[in-house]
Design a protein around this motif. Structure first.
Motif, PDB file in Angstrom:
ATOM      1  N   CYS A 110      41.680  38.928  37.611  1.00 23.86           N
ATOM      2  CA  CYS A 110      42.193  38.601  36.285  1.00 23.86           C
ATOM      3  C   CYS A 110      42.513  37.108  36.246  1.00 23.86           C
ATOM      4  N   ARG A 111      42.012  36.431  35.225  1.00 26.02           N
ATOM      5  CA  ARG A 111      42.237  34.992  35.064  1.00 26.02           C
ATOM      6  C   ARG A 111      42.643  34.703  33.628  1.00 26.02           C
ATOM      7  N   VAL A 112      43.476  33.689  33.463  1.00 24.53           N
ATOM      8  CA  VAL A 112      43.899  33.251  32.144  1.00 24.53           C
ATOM      9  C   VAL A 112      42.958  32.160  31.664  1.00 24.53           C
ATOM     10  N   GLY A 113      42.447  32.309  30.436  1.00 22.23           N
ATOM     11  CA  GLY A 113      41.622  31.255  29.843  1.00 22.23           C
ATOM     12  C   GLY A 113      40.148  31.431  30.061  1.00 22.23           C
ATOM     13  N   TYR A 130      31.447  35.533  36.025  1.00 23.89           N
ATOM     14  CA  TYR A 130      31.141  35.923  34.650  1.00 23.89           C
ATOM     15  C   TYR A 130      32.232  36.840  34.120  1.00 23.89           C
ATOM     16  N   LEU A 131      32.331  36.921  32.799  1.00 20.20           N
ATOM     17  CA  LEU A 131      33.315  37.774  32.150  1.00 20.20           C
ATOM     18  C   LEU A 131      32.806  39.210  32.182  1.00 20.20           C
ATOM     19  N   ALA A 132      33.497  40.084  32.901  1.00 18.52           N
ATOM     20  CA  ALA A 132      33.090  41.476  33.019  1.00 18.52           C
ATOM     21  C   ALA A 132      33.792  42.354  31.982  1.00 18.52           C
ATOM     22  N   GLN A 133      35.063  42.101  31.746  1.00 15.92           N
ATOM     23  CA  GLN A 133      35.874  42.846  30.789  1.00 15.92           C
ATOM     24  C   GLN A 133      37.154  42.061  30.581  1.00 15.92           C
ATOM     25  N   LEU A 180      41.304  37.429  31.201  1.00 13.38           N
ATOM     26  CA  LEU A 180      39.942  37.902  31.429  1.00 13.38           C
ATOM     27  C   LEU A 180      39.800  38.519  32.808  1.00 13.38           C
ATOM     28  N   CYS A 181      38.849  39.441  32.936  1.00  8.75           N
ATOM     29  CA  CYS A 181      38.482  39.986  34.233  1.00  8.75           C
ATOM     30  C   CYS A 181      37.160  39.338  34.622  1.00  8.75           C
ATOM     31  N   CYS A 182      37.191  38.491  35.633  1.00 10.20           N
ATOM     32  CA  CYS A 182      36.008  37.736  36.055  1.00 10.20           C
ATOM     33  C   CYS A 182      35.481  38.292  37.375  1.00 10.20           C
ATOM     34  N   LYS A 183      34.150  38.370  37.471  1.00  6.82           N
ATOM     35  CA  LYS A 183      33.505  38.843  38.696  1.00  6.82           C
ATOM     36  C   LYS A 183      32.510  37.799  39.170  1.00  6.82           C
TER      37      LYS A 183
END
Length: 65
Positions: free
Chosen positions: A32-35, A42-45, A53-56
């Motif tokens: 999980c990342r802010v911004g 990439y944005l997964a969900q 954002l949930c980034c993978k």
């Protein structure tokens, strides 16, 4: 009064759109990342839409056998 506003904001964030929370993101190998997601991700969900954002990783992490 401030605590009520905080609780309302938290509930409204968790009920909005495609939110899965940090547990779902971490369980699926994301962070999980802010911004914005960082380079190579990439944005997964969304953990909490639309702020967190949930980034993978774009490339799967190699594991040693």
């Amino acid at each position: 009064m401030r605590i009520l506003i905080f609780i309302f904001m938290f509930i409204s964030l968790t009920q909005h759109g495609d939110t899965h929370g940090p547990e779902g993101c971490n369980h699926e190998g994301g962070l999980c990342r802010v911004g914005n997601c960082i380079s190579g991700e990439y944005l997964a969900q969304f953990c909490f839409e639309p702020i967190i954002l949930c980034c993978k990783n774009l490339l799967p992490i190699a594991t040693k056998s």
